[in-house]
Design an enzyme around this catalytic site. Structure first.
Site, PDB file in Angstrom:
ATOM      1  N   PHE A   1      32.545  97.706 -46.908  1.00 24.84           N
ATOM      2  CA  PHE A   1      33.567  97.585 -47.937  1.00 24.84           C
ATOM      3  C   PHE A   1      34.408  96.321 -47.805  1.00 24.84           C
ATOM      4  O   PHE A   1      35.485  96.232 -48.321  1.00 24.84           O
ATOM      5  CB  PHE A   1      34.473  98.820 -47.954  1.00 24.84           C
ATOM      6  CG  PHE A   1      35.054  99.164 -46.620  1.00 24.84           C
ATOM      7  CD1 PHE A   1      36.190  98.548 -46.164  1.00 24.84           C
ATOM      8  CD2 PHE A   1      34.442 100.112 -45.820  1.00 24.84           C
ATOM      9  CE1 PHE A   1      36.727  98.860 -44.937  1.00 24.84           C
ATOM     10  CE2 PHE A   1      34.973 100.440 -44.597  1.00 24.84           C
ATOM     11  CZ  PHE A   1      36.115  99.811 -44.144  1.00 24.84           C
TER      12      PHE A   1
ATOM     13  N   VAL B   1      34.432  88.338 -46.874  1.00 28.59           N
ATOM     14  CA  VAL B   1      35.379  87.283 -46.523  1.00 28.59           C
ATOM     15  C   VAL B   1      35.027  86.045 -47.334  1.00 28.59           C
ATOM     16  O   VAL B   1      33.878  85.608 -47.354  1.00 28.59           O
ATOM     17  CB  VAL B   1      35.343  86.966 -45.011  1.00 28.59           C
ATOM     18  CG1 VAL B   1      36.322  85.846 -44.677  1.00 28.59           C
ATOM     19  CG2 VAL B   1      35.668  88.203 -44.193  1.00 28.59           C
TER      20      VAL B   1
ATOM     21  N   LYS C   1      40.004  88.102 -46.527  1.00 31.65           N
ATOM     22  CA  LYS C   1      39.187  89.295 -46.297  1.00 31.65           C
ATOM     23  C   LYS C   1      39.519  90.278 -47.407  1.00 31.65           C
ATOM     24  O   LYS C   1      40.667  90.667 -47.579  1.00 31.65           O
ATOM     25  CB  LYS C   1      39.496  89.904 -44.925  1.00 31.65           C
ATOM     26  CG  LYS C   1      38.620  91.106 -44.595  1.00 31.65           C
ATOM     27  CD  LYS C   1      39.044  91.781 -43.303  1.00 31.65           C
ATOM     28  CE  LYS C   1      38.324  91.217 -42.125  1.00 31.65           C
ATOM     29  NZ  LYS C   1      38.547  92.038 -40.898  1.00 31.65           N
TER      30      LYS C   1
ATOM     31  N   ASP D   1      35.273  95.499 -29.797  1.00 34.54           N
ATOM     32  CA  ASP D   1      34.012  94.976 -30.303  1.00 34.54           C
ATOM     33  C   ASP D   1      33.914  93.473 -30.039  1.00 34.54           C
ATOM     34  O   ASP D   1      33.617  92.687 -30.936  1.00 34.54           O
ATOM     35  CB  ASP D   1      33.894  95.277 -31.800  1.00 34.54           C
ATOM     36  CG  ASP D   1      32.481  95.105 -32.327  1.00 34.54           C
ATOM     37  OD1 ASP D   1      31.531  95.141 -31.521  1.00 34.54           O
ATOM     38  OD2 ASP D   1      32.326  94.940 -33.553  1.00 34.54           O
TER      39      ASP D   1
END
Length: 135
Positions: free
Chosen positions: A3, A6, A21, A115
Site C-alpha cells: 500500500f 515512493v 512516501k 528490518d
C-alpha cells in the site's frame, strides 16, 4: 507493503528535492498495518540524526497519507553493492561505522530497527548513508 509507493518531488519555493512516501488508506485495513504505519510516523517524528532519513511533513487527504521526507539521491546500498560486485574493505568500514552510529542513537531512544538490510539503507553522498523504513 503493497500500500505504499515512493516518488521524488521538488519543493517549488526552495528547489529542494524530497521523497514522498504515499500510503493508500484503503489498503491499510489490518490492525497490524495500522500499527506499523503509526509506529513509523511516531519514530520518524522523534529522530534527528545525520544517518537516519528525516521526516519533514505529513499531509493527509481522504484517500492517502503523504510522508514528505529527505531525499537520498544515491539509491539503495543494495544497488551500490550489486553494481560494484563487492564493497572494498575501507568502504565497508565507513558504511558500518555510519550504520552503528544510527543504530546506537535509536537504541538510546529505546527504538529498534527490526528490518535492517541493504535495501533499507539509502546513499545520499559519496559513501554516506541514511537508515530508512522504521515500519
Amino acid at each position: 507493503m503493497l500500500f505504499r509507493s515512493v516518488k521524488n518531488a521538488t519543493h517549488i519555493l526552495t528547489g529542494e528535492k524530497v521523497a514522498v512516501k504515499i500510503l493508500e488508506k484503503a489498503k491499510i485495513t489490518d490492525v497490524n498495518d495500522v500499527e506499523r504505519v503509526a509506529r513509523e510516523i511516531n519514530i520518524l517524528k522523534t529522530i534527528r540524526h545525520p544517518h537516519i532519513i528525516q521526516l519533514y511533513e505529513i499531509i493527509e487527504t481522504p484517500k492517502q497519507l503523504y510522508l514528505i521526507m529527505e531525499y537520498a539521491s544515491g539509491g539503495e546500498l543494495f544497488e551500490y553493492i550489486v553494481s560494484h560486485q563487492r564493497v572494498k574493505e575501507l568502504e565497508a568500514c565507513l558504511f558500518f561505522q555510519q550504520i552503528i552510529a544510527g543504530v546506537e542513537y535509536i537504541s538510546k531512544l529505546n527504538i529498534v530497527h527490526r528490518d535492517l538490510k541493504p535495501e533499507n539503507i539509502m546513499m545520499y553522498k559519496k559513501l554516506s548513508i541514511k537508515l530508512i523504513d522504521f515500519g
